[in-house]
Write an enzyme that holds these catalytic residues in place. Structure first.
Site, PDB file in Angstrom:
ATOM      1  N   SER A 318       0.799  -1.210   0.000  1.00 26.16           N
ATOM      2  CA  SER A 318       0.000   0.000   0.000  1.00 26.16           C
ATOM      3  C   SER A 318       0.838   1.269   0.000  1.00 26.16           C
ATOM      4  O   SER A 318       1.568   1.525  -0.946  1.00 26.16           O
ATOM      5  CB  SER A 318      -0.949  -0.046   1.214  1.00 26.16           C
ATOM      6  N   ASP A 329      10.427   4.437 -10.208  1.00 28.83           N
ATOM      7  CA  ASP A 329      10.006   4.993 -11.495  1.00 28.83           C
ATOM      8  C   ASP A 329      10.750   6.272 -11.856  1.00 28.83           C
ATOM      9  O   ASP A 329      10.990   6.549 -13.033  1.00 28.83           O
ATOM     10  CB  ASP A 329       8.506   5.274 -11.483  1.00 28.83           C
ATOM     11  N   LYS A 343      -0.842  -4.051  -3.276  1.00 31.50           N
ATOM     12  CA  LYS A 343      -2.103  -3.473  -2.824  1.00 31.50           C
ATOM     13  C   LYS A 343      -2.215  -2.069  -3.403  1.00 31.50           C
ATOM     14  O   LYS A 343      -1.645  -1.121  -2.890  1.00 31.50           O
ATOM     15  CB  LYS A 343      -2.150  -3.458  -1.297  1.00 31.50           C
TER      16      LYS A 343
END
Length: 554
Positions: A318, A329, A343
Site C-alpha cells: 500500500s 520509477d 495493494k
C-alpha cells in the site's frame, strides 16, 4: 521482538459531507426510524460520489428496507436489529474487493490508534510473562517514568483490582491501564529487591505512538531508517531521524520498508517528496467516481542528492509501495528485496452514526510510470487472495527470481533511464534477494510461536538488569563484549522439552543455535537500551540489508 498484525492500508483522511441529487421519496413501507438511518448514512457519503436516492416501487433500497423491517418485526424468534443490519452491511461489503471492509466502533478505535499518532495512557512498554504484566521500558518523560516506575517492575493491580495471576487477557489489562488524559490510576507494583507491594498514582497523559522503529548509522556515511507504518506523525518522525543522521555525517540512506503494511497516503507522499526534484510525479489516484488526482514533489526535499536504497519484501504494501514505486520509477534509487504485496486500492472511510465505519475502495493508485500495482483478485473471494503468499512460496517466487513472470502487456519504463518495470502485482525490486528458507528451523519456529524466546529474555534481563547496566554502560560496550550465556539457551531448550517441543535431532538443534543466539543478544539489547540497538544487531543477519551494504560499498 514485537508481534505484528498486518493491515494492508492506504486511505485518505478526507471526511465525508452530504450531497443529494434528484432524490425522490416514497414513505410507504418505511418506518421513520429506518428512514432516519438511511438519511444519516447517505449524509455521511462524499459529495464527490454524486449519490442519487430513488425510493420508487422497484428501488433496491426500498427492497432492502422492507426486508429488514419484515425480519425485525415478523420473524418467529426475536432478533438483534443492530446485528441484523451489521450482517447485512458485511454481506454487501464481502462481495466487493478484498480491502473494502466494515468495522464496529470498538474495532475502528483500536485500528486507528496506531495511525493517529497517540493515545491516552500511562506510558509503558510491557509484556505479559506468566500472567503478570512486566514493564520493559517506561516511555521517556512519560507519566509512569515521572512517578518512578522502572523497567522490570511488575504491575499486579490497577485501582485495587488484581491483574496478575488471574488469567486476564493482555487486551483487558491494556483497557484498565488506558483512560482519558488527566485521569488518575492507582498501580500496585512489585519490584525486585523491595518487599511487598508499592503503590504508585499515575496521571494519564497523551502517549505518542511511534511508527519508525529504528534510526542509526548502518555504516560510516550510511544512515538507516526503518518505517513500520505510515501514520499521522510518521513524516515528523522521519524528518527528525533524517536530521539526526545528517548531523552524524550521513551521505547515503537505506530506507527499510520491509513488513510495512501501509497507512495514510499523504504520509507516504510527504516522505517521497523529500527525495525528488520539483514537479516529479509521486503517485496518482483514479476511480469510477473519483477524478484523477496527482501528487507531485514540491522541490523542497531535504535529501535530493545522496544515494537511496529502499528495502522491501512480500509484506511491503500500500502506502509503502507508493514510496517504493515513486523512487523506482523516477530512477531516484535502488529497490532491494522481494516483490511487494501488490495493494493498489485506496480506501475512504465512511463514518456511520454509531461510530462504526465502512472503509470503501474508491480508486486505484498508480506509480509515476502509469503502473497499477494492485495484484489480481476475484470479487468476493478473500480466501484465495489471502493465500497469495503461500502460492508465491509454492511457485518458487520467493526463492528464485527465474520463477517470477510478468506479462509483456504490463511492461512500463522508468522516466529517466527508461528501464523496464512491470505492473499487475506489486513492485518488483531492482535487486532480488531470495528468502533464506534455512535460516529458521522448524524447532526455532515452534519455540518462537510459544513465546519461549521472548519470555526467557525478559526474565534474564529482569534478573540481571543491575549487573548488566553496570557491566555494559553503553551499547558499544555491550555490542562488543556481551556474550549470550549458554545457560539461557539451555533453559529455553529445557522449557521447550517440558512442552513436548524438541528438535528432530542434534543437527537441527545445532542449526538453530546460531540465529537464536543473535536473536537473544538483540532482545537483551532492546530491554537494556531501545529498538535502535535491537536492529543494529539483528540487521547484521539480514540478507536484504547485507545486499544494500554490498551495493553501497561497491
Amino acid at each position: 521482538m514485537r508481534t505484528k498484525i498486518f493491515f494492508y492500508r492506504c486511505y485518505t483522511k478526507s471526511t465525508f459531507t452530504g450531497g443529494f441529487r434528484g432524490a425522490s421519496f416514497s414513505l410507504i413501507g418505511y418506518s421513520w426510524r429506518g428512514l432516519f438511518f438511511l438519511l444519516l448514512l447517505f449524509f455521511a457519503i462524499s459529495a464527490n460520489a454524486q449519490i442519487t436516492l430513488n425510493f420508487s416501487a422497484d428501488s433496491p433500497l426500498r427492497k432492502l428496507q422492507i426486508a429488514e423491517l419484515a425480519i425485525n418485526n415478523m420473524y418467529v424468534d426475536s432478533v438483534d436489529e443492530k446485528i441484523l443490519v451489521e450482517d447485512g452491511i458485511r454481506g454487501m461489503i464481502g462481495k466487493l474487493d478484498p480491502h473494502s471492509s466494515y468495522f464496529t466502533a470498538d474495532e475502528v478505535k483500536a485500528m486507528s490508534e496506531s495511525l493517529q499518532g497517540n493515545f491516552d495512557g500511562i506510558g509503558v512498554q510491557f509484556n505479559v510473562v506468566e500472567d503478570t504484566l512486566v514493564v520493559i521500558q517506561p516511555v521517556s518523560n512519560g507519566p509512569s517514568e515521572k512517578v518512578g516506575i522502572l523497567a522490570g517492575d511488575r504491575i499486579v493491580s490497577v485501582n485495587d483490582t488484581a491483574i496478575a495471576g488471574v488469567k486476564m487477557s493482555k487486551e483487558e489489562m491494556m483497557k484498565r491501564l488506558r483512560g482519558p488524559k488527566g485521569t488518575k490510576v492507582e498501580l500496585g507494583i512489585v519490584r525486585r529487591g523491595v518487599e511487598g507491594i508499592t503503590n504508585f498514582t499515575v496521571k494519564r497523559d497523551v502517549i505518542p505512538v511511534n511508527t519508525i522503529d529504528a534510526v542509526y548509522m548502518l555504516r560510516p556515511g550510511v544512515g538507516y531508517i526503518k518505517i513500520d507504518s505510515f501514520g499521522e506523525n510518521t513524516f515528523d518522525e522521519f524528518m527528525k531521524g533524517l536530521a539526526k543522521l545528517q548531523k552524524q555525517g550521513m551521505t547515503d540512506l537505506v530506507l527499510d520498508l520491509q513488513g510495512n503494511g501501509g497507512g495514510y497516503l499523504q504520509a507516504a507522499v510527504d516522505i517521497a517528496n523529500e527525495f525528488l526534484p520539483k514537479n516529479d510525479l509521486i503517485v496518482y489516484t483514479e476511480g469510477r467516481s473519483v477524478k484523477r488526482m496527482e501528487y507531485t514533489a514540491k522541490g523542497n526535499g531535504s535529501f535530493q542528492t545522496g544515494r537511496v536504497f529502499v528495502l522491501v519484501n512480500e509484506y511491503t504494501a500500500s502506502a509503502a509501495e507508493i514510496v517504493s514505486g515513486a523512487i523506482q520509477d523516477q530512477d531516484r534509487g535502488i529497490v532491494i528485496g522481494r516483490r511487494t504485496f501488490g495493494k493498489g486500492l485506496v480506501q475512504r472511510p465512511i463514518e456511520l452514526p454509531d461510530g462504526s465505519e465502512i472503509r470503501l475502495t474508491v480508486s486505484h493508485y498508480y506509480t509515476p510510470s502509469g503502473r497499477c500495482i494492485q495484484k489480481p483478485y476475484v470479487k468476493g473471494d478473500k480466501e484465495d487472495y489471502q493465500k497469495d503468499f503461500d502460492n508465491r512460496f509454492k511457485n518458487g517466487e520467493l526463492t528464485n527470481v527465474d520463477s517470477i513472470h510478468f506479462v509483456d502487456s504490463l511492461r512500463y519504463y522508468t522516466l529517466r533511464e527508461h528501464r523496464a518495470v512491470y505492473g499487475g502485482g506489486g513492485i518488483m525490486p531492482d535487486e532480488f534477494v531470495p528468502l533464506d528458507t534455512l535460516q529458521y528451523t522448524k524447532f526455532h519456529r515452534l519455540i518462537s510461536a510459544k513465546g519461549l524466546i521472548i519470555n526467557a529474555t525478559i526474565k534474564y534481563s529482569d534478573d540481571n538488569r543491575k549487573q548488566l547496566k553496570k557491566s555494559y554502560p553503553t551499547f558499544d560496550v555491550f555490542n562488543s563484549d556481551f556474550t549470550v550465556p549458554q545457560a539461557l539457551i539451555d533453559g529455553i531448550v529445557e522449557e521447550a522439552k517440558n512442552m513436548d517441543i524438541e528438535p528432530q535431532d542434534d543437527e537441527e538443534l545445532q542449526r538453530t543455535i546460531p540465529y537464536l543466539t543473535i536473536q537473544l543478544k538483540a532482545l537483551v539489547a532492546r530491554d537494556l537500551f531501545d529498538m535502535d540497538e535491537y536492529y543494529q544487531i539483528i540487521n547484521e543477519t539480514s540478507d536484504i540489508v547485507k545486499k544494500a551494504i554490498a551495493l553501497l560499498t561497491n
